[in-house]
Design an enzyme around this catalytic site. Structure first.
Site, PDB file in Angstrom:
ATOM      1  CD  GLU A 179      10.311  11.967  11.947  1.00  0.00           C
ATOM      2  OE1 GLU A 179       9.130  11.610  12.050  1.00  0.00           O
ATOM      3  OE2 GLU A 179      11.194  11.269  11.430  1.00  0.00           O
TER       4      GLU A 179
ATOM      5  CE  LYS B 136      -1.764   2.598   3.066  1.00  0.00           C
ATOM      6  NZ  LYS B 136      -1.539   3.873   2.355  1.00  0.00           N
TER       7      LYS B 136
ATOM      8  CD  GLU C 296      13.179   0.178   9.576  1.00  0.00           C
ATOM      9  OE1 GLU C 296      13.660   1.267   9.933  1.00  0.00           O
ATOM     10  OE2 GLU C 296      13.753  -0.893   9.730  1.00  0.00           O
TER      11      GLU C 296
ATOM     12  CB  CYS D  48      13.225   8.249   8.837  1.00  0.00           C
ATOM     13  SG  CYS D  48      14.160   7.169   7.734  1.00  0.00           S
TER      14      CYS D  48
END
Ligand code: NAD
Length: 477
Positions: free
Chosen positions: A382, A175, A249, A283
């Site tokens: 983040e 997806k 992750e 990331c």
């Protein structure tokens, strides 16, 4: 780039519903293309196709046969590097040089690497038993894998699942993220050209609700997720309740620790790739810059001058360092963090606004905050944009303490002219990956996070092992 069908079971099939996903160009804000949105019935069909492919041959095929298929996918992707990298840069703003390198050449190499891994694979091992006889340890593919991927490196992060899972003998339902779904259609064409057996890879475009449906689908044997920590927690909970294997992750807020003997030119030359690659939408980026008090002012000036010198522009223009952010919502979020930084009392030494030369596109200036308190929002959250926080430290021990004072642990870097010294610092940082005088995603080594950055590893032989299950057969006599 308007698509009418999905790639399921090795063919282009009509969607069940009539909803569509429009993909917007991050630079022009115009519609770039559109695709049908999958519904649960399409997922059911994709999972059934993956199951059938797994049971009717792929799951029992010889690893060397699978290796040949992986190599053919690499060849077919290699022909499409221009097409893929162009559409990715248009979708999410990634500078084209980077999309060619990472979403193109790198993914081709990852397929070839897992082809080699498959050829070298040992699936049976006879071990001498301490009880006197022997035990056969068998590795078999885990089954149907649901791969759920984000928008920042859409092909690479799908391939980090597809290549090792296929090498292991698994089949997949992928997806993609709705904002970067167009590349998956090019990828599917490559899969078709490579004569991958029908149903081994299937794509279902959709949003988070569809993702949640896939994660809990009874026909799925493992979930492999890359995305935010918030979504990762929800997916981890769903898989926990089902006792379904899952790899996660997730996000990061990594530190670049500049030691007092670092070569500042080397640091500054590396920052684009280490601290804000892909406009900061990475990331593992080292977005906290830890600067020693003895060289603090010098480092703040150098980082501010570097950020101000970066060329912000159309990601397709050669020489662009920083493109637009991937979506309007994402730019709003990043600007919210810049506002939080101002309110925290940190000092803006570069950027802080939208570049004035553009009247469209979701651009944000490369922004550097100095005098940042590591407990503040801009040091802990983040941000996922071109926004850096410089934090002052006194001793090497302080630097390690500050680096580790984060809910995340994904990437990082240590900068020093003394390799052994840098290595000893790197070993003390709580993180899954870290670089010395740079950062390189080595696909021959495990990649992943500790703490809220995730569970499990991608790349290396370790990723392939994550798509296998173990069985021990005891030979009594
Ligand atoms: P996101 O979590 O919002 O979405 C990621 C994917 O998951 C999308 O396809 C989305 O539709 C789907 N999704 C969201 N919620 C879901 C749910 N509850 N169940 C099932 N599927 C769900 O993340 P994003 O904004 O697309 O990507 C950015 C994030 O990804 C950042 O946090 C970044 O750090 C992280 N990321 C991590 C890595 C890594 O390897 N650790 C790599 C790239 C990006």
């Amino acid at each position: 780039m308007d698509h009418k069908t999905f790639f399921i079971g090795g063919e282009w099939v009509q969607p069940s519903g009539s909803n569509r996903i429009d993909v917007i160009n991050a630079t022009t804000e115009e519609v770039l293309g559109s695709v049908p949105e999958a519904e649960p019935a399409d997922v059911d069909r994709a999972v059934a196709a993956a199951r059938s492919a797994f049971e009717s041959g792929w799951g029992q095929s010889a690893p060397a046969e699978r290796a040949d298929v992986l190599d053919r996918v690499a060849d077919a992707l290699e022909k499409r590097i221009d097409e893929l990298s162009l559409v990715i840069s248009q979708q999410n703003g990634m500078p084209h040089e980077l999309s060619r390198a990472f979403e193109g050449h790198y993914v081709v190499s990852v397929f070839r690497y897992y082809a080699q891994q498959a050829r070298a694979m040992q699936t049976e091992e006879l071990r001498a038993s301490p009880l006197g006889s022997s035990t056969e340890v068998r590795r078999s593919p885990i089954g149907v894998v649901a791969g759920i991927v984000p928008w920042n490196y859409p092909v690479l992060l799908a391939v980090s699942k597809i290549a090792p899972a296929m090498a292991a003998g698994c089949t997949l339902v992928i997806k993609p993220s709705p904002g970067t779904v167009l590349d998956s259609f090019i990828f599917a064409e490559a899969v078709q050209e490579a004569r991958v057996p029908a149903g081994v890879i299937n794509w279902v475009p959709g949003g988070r609700e569809l993702g949640a449906y896939i994660v809990s689908h009874p026909g799925v044997d493992k979930v492999s997720f890359t995305g935010s920590t918030a979504a990762g927690r929800a997916i981890g909970q769903a898989c926990g309740a089902l006792l379904r294997p899952v790899s996660l992750e997730l996000g990061g807020k990594s530190a670049a620790i500049i030691l007092d003997d670092a070569d500042l030119d080397e640091v500054v030359n590396g920052l684009l790739h280490v601290a804000i690659p892909n406009n900061g939408q990475t990331c593992a980026a080292s977005t906290r810059i830890l600067a020693p008090a003895s060289r603090y002012d010098e480092i703040v000036s150098a980082v501010a001058a570097w950020a101000t010198s970066l060329k912000v522009g159309d990601p397709l223009d050669p020489g662009t360092d920083v493109g637009p952010l991937a979506s309007k919502e994402h730019r709003d979020r990043v600007e919210g963090y810049i506002a939080a930084g101002r309110e925290s009392g940190a000092r803006i030494v570069a950027g802080g606004a939208r570049p004035s030369q553009f009247n469209r596109g979701w651009f944000v200036e490369p922004t550097v905050f100095a005098d940042v308190d590591n407990s503040s929002t801009i040091a802990q959250a983040e941000i996922f944009g071109p926004v850096l926080a410089i934090i002052k430290y006194d001793t090497e021990d302080d630097a390690v303490t500050i680096a580790n004072d984060s809910e995340f642990g994904l990437g990082g870097s240590v900068w020093s002219t003394d390799h052994e010294r840098a290595l000893s610092v790197a070993r003390r940082v709580q993180t899954g990956t870290i670089g010395i005088n740079g950062y390189a995603l080595d696909f021959n080594a495990p990649f992943g996070g500790v703490k809220a950055s995730g569970l499990g590893r991608e790349f290396g032989p370790e990723a392939l092992a994550g798509y296998q299950q173990l069985k021990s057969i005891y030979h009594a006599g």
